[in-house]
Design a protein around this motif. Structure first.
Motif, PDB file in Angstrom:
ATOM      1  N   MET A   1       0.778  -1.211  -0.072  1.00 20.68           N
ATOM      2  CA  MET A   1      -0.059   0.094  -0.017  1.00 20.68           C
ATOM      3  C   MET A   1       1.087   1.190   0.070  1.00 20.68           C
ATOM      4  O   MET A   1       1.733   1.416   0.607  1.00 20.68           O
ATOM      5  CB  MET A   1      -0.976  -0.136   1.144  1.00 20.68           C
ATOM      6  CG  MET A   1      -1.794   1.010   1.404  1.00 20.68           C
ATOM      7  SD  MET A   1      -2.716   1.020   2.582  1.00 20.68           S
ATOM      8  CE  MET A   1      -3.684   2.443   2.674  1.00 20.68           C
ATOM      9  N   ILE A   3       0.968   5.617  -1.254  1.00 18.29           N
ATOM     10  CA  ILE A   3       0.335   6.878  -1.691  1.00 18.29           C
ATOM     11  C   ILE A   3      -0.172   7.033  -2.748  1.00 18.29           C
ATOM     12  O   ILE A   3       0.041   6.473  -3.804  1.00 18.29           O
ATOM     13  CB  ILE A   3       1.177   8.021  -1.224  1.00 18.29           C
ATOM     14  CG1 ILE A   3       2.233   8.488  -1.932  1.00 18.29           C
ATOM     15  CG2 ILE A   3       1.594   7.975   0.224  1.00 18.29           C
ATOM     16  CD1 ILE A   3       2.881   9.632  -2.050  1.00 18.29           C
ATOM     17  N   SER A   4      -1.537   7.770  -3.132  1.00 23.49           N
ATOM     18  CA  SER A   4      -2.111   7.917  -4.131  1.00 23.49           C
ATOM     19  C   SER A   4      -1.205   8.972  -5.052  1.00 23.49           C
ATOM     20  O   SER A   4      -0.318   9.585  -4.738  1.00 23.49           O
ATOM     21  CB  SER A   4      -3.513   8.309  -4.161  1.00 23.49           C
ATOM     22  OG  SER A   4      -3.300   9.826  -3.768  1.00 23.49           O
ATOM     23  N   ARG A   5      -1.572   8.879  -6.379  1.00 23.58           N
ATOM     24  CA  ARG A   5      -0.942   9.906  -7.480  1.00 23.58           C
ATOM     25  C   ARG A   5      -1.065  11.208  -7.041  1.00 23.58           C
ATOM     26  O   ARG A   5      -0.211  12.093  -7.189  1.00 23.58           O
ATOM     27  CB  ARG A   5      -1.497   9.281  -8.870  1.00 23.58           C
ATOM     28  CG  ARG A   5      -0.563  10.006  -9.982  1.00 23.58           C
ATOM     29  CD  ARG A   5      -1.029   9.691 -11.175  1.00 23.58           C
ATOM     30  NE  ARG A   5      -0.120  10.085 -12.175  1.00 23.58           N
ATOM     31  CZ  ARG A   5      -0.350   9.896 -13.625  1.00 23.58           C
ATOM     32  NH1 ARG A   5      -1.491   9.534 -13.964  1.00 23.58           N
ATOM     33  NH2 ARG A   5       0.684  10.419 -14.250  1.00 23.58           N
ATOM     34  N   GLU A   6      -2.259  11.663  -6.786  1.00 23.16           N
ATOM     35  CA  GLU A   6      -2.679  12.957  -6.275  1.00 23.16           C
ATOM     36  C   GLU A   6      -1.871  13.363  -5.055  1.00 23.16           C
ATOM     37  O   GLU A   6      -1.320  14.421  -4.805  1.00 23.16           O
ATOM     38  CB  GLU A   6      -4.260  13.249  -6.120  1.00 23.16           C
ATOM     39  CG  GLU A   6      -5.046  12.974  -7.314  1.00 23.16           C
ATOM     40  CD  GLU A   6      -5.323  11.573  -7.817  1.00 23.16           C
ATOM     41  OE1 GLU A   6      -5.017  10.521  -6.853  1.00 23.16           O
ATOM     42  OE2 GLU A   6      -5.574  11.363  -9.022  1.00 23.16           O
ATOM     43  N   GLU A  51       4.600  13.113  -8.916  1.00 19.90           N
ATOM     44  CA  GLU A  51       3.930  12.242  -9.445  1.00 19.90           C
ATOM     45  C   GLU A  51       4.556  11.113 -10.232  1.00 19.90           C
ATOM     46  O   GLU A  51       4.119   9.866 -10.138  1.00 19.90           O
ATOM     47  CB  GLU A  51       3.035  13.006 -10.560  1.00 19.90           C
ATOM     48  CG  GLU A  51       2.028  12.323 -11.304  1.00 19.90           C
ATOM     49  CD  GLU A  51       1.193  13.247 -12.101  1.00 19.90           C
ATOM     50  OE1 GLU A  51       1.677  13.300 -13.256  1.00 19.90           O
ATOM     51  OE2 GLU A  51       0.283  13.928 -11.705  1.00 19.90           O
ATOM     52  N   VAL A  54       5.836   8.449  -7.570  1.00 23.24           N
ATOM     53  CA  VAL A  54       4.730   7.438  -7.151  1.00 23.24           C
ATOM     54  C   VAL A  54       4.422   6.310  -8.391  1.00 23.24           C
ATOM     55  O   VAL A  54       4.266   5.188  -8.038  1.00 23.24           O
ATOM     56  CB  VAL A  54       3.547   8.298  -6.891  1.00 23.24           C
ATOM     57  CG1 VAL A  54       2.073   7.288  -6.674  1.00 23.24           C
ATOM     58  CG2 VAL A  54       3.330   9.094  -5.661  1.00 23.24           C
ATOM     59  N   ASP A  55       4.409   7.051  -9.397  1.00 22.46           N
ATOM     60  CA  ASP A  55       4.150   5.929 -10.666  1.00 22.46           C
ATOM     61  C   ASP A  55       5.462   5.064 -10.821  1.00 22.46           C
ATOM     62  O   ASP A  55       5.094   3.786 -11.155  1.00 22.46           O
ATOM     63  CB  ASP A  55       4.120   6.801 -12.239  1.00 22.46           C
ATOM     64  CG  ASP A  55       3.059   7.522 -12.165  1.00 22.46           C
ATOM     65  OD1 ASP A  55       1.767   7.120 -11.399  1.00 22.46           O
ATOM     66  OD2 ASP A  55       2.988   8.353 -12.970  1.00 22.46           O
ATOM     67  N   ARG A  58       4.965   2.378  -8.231  1.00 17.37           N
ATOM     68  CA  ARG A  58       3.867   1.108  -8.423  1.00 17.37           C
ATOM     69  C   ARG A  58       4.210   0.547  -9.341  1.00 17.37           C
ATOM     70  O   ARG A  58       3.619  -0.761  -9.554  1.00 17.37           O
ATOM     71  CB  ARG A  58       2.575   2.160  -9.117  1.00 17.37           C
ATOM     72  CG  ARG A  58       1.719   2.722  -8.038  1.00 17.37           C
ATOM     73  CD  ARG A  58       0.734   3.412  -8.712  1.00 17.37           C
ATOM     74  NE  ARG A  58      -0.217   4.297  -7.746  1.00 17.37           N
ATOM     75  CZ  ARG A  58      -1.251   4.774  -8.184  1.00 17.37           C
ATOM     76  NH1 ARG A  58      -1.894   4.665  -9.111  1.00 17.37           N
ATOM     77  NH2 ARG A  58      -1.761   5.508  -6.870  1.00 17.37           N
TER      78      ARG A  58
END
Length: 60
Positions: A1, A3-6, A51, A54-55, A58
């Protein structure tokens, strides 16, 4: 888990904003226009970098 992209974009933008103001201060600039340009540039670049980080996490 993770953090989100935003969230990564927001954290990167805040970090970039702080770095932009630090660079402005170190360069000896003062005033509204330099603060606008350094802050905007730092926030945009920081948001893009956050951004992408984070990508990249993932994809692993």
């Amino acid at each position: 888990m993770g953090i989100s992209r935003e969230a990564g974009r927001s954290l990167g933008a805040l970090t970039g904003l702080a770095i932009g103001f630090l660079i402005m201060w170190l360069a000896g600039y003062q005033g509204l226009w330099p603060a606008f340009w350094f802050g905007t540039g730092g926030a945009v670049m920081g948001g893009m970098s956050g951004e992408r980080l984070v990508d990249r996490r993932r994809q692993r």
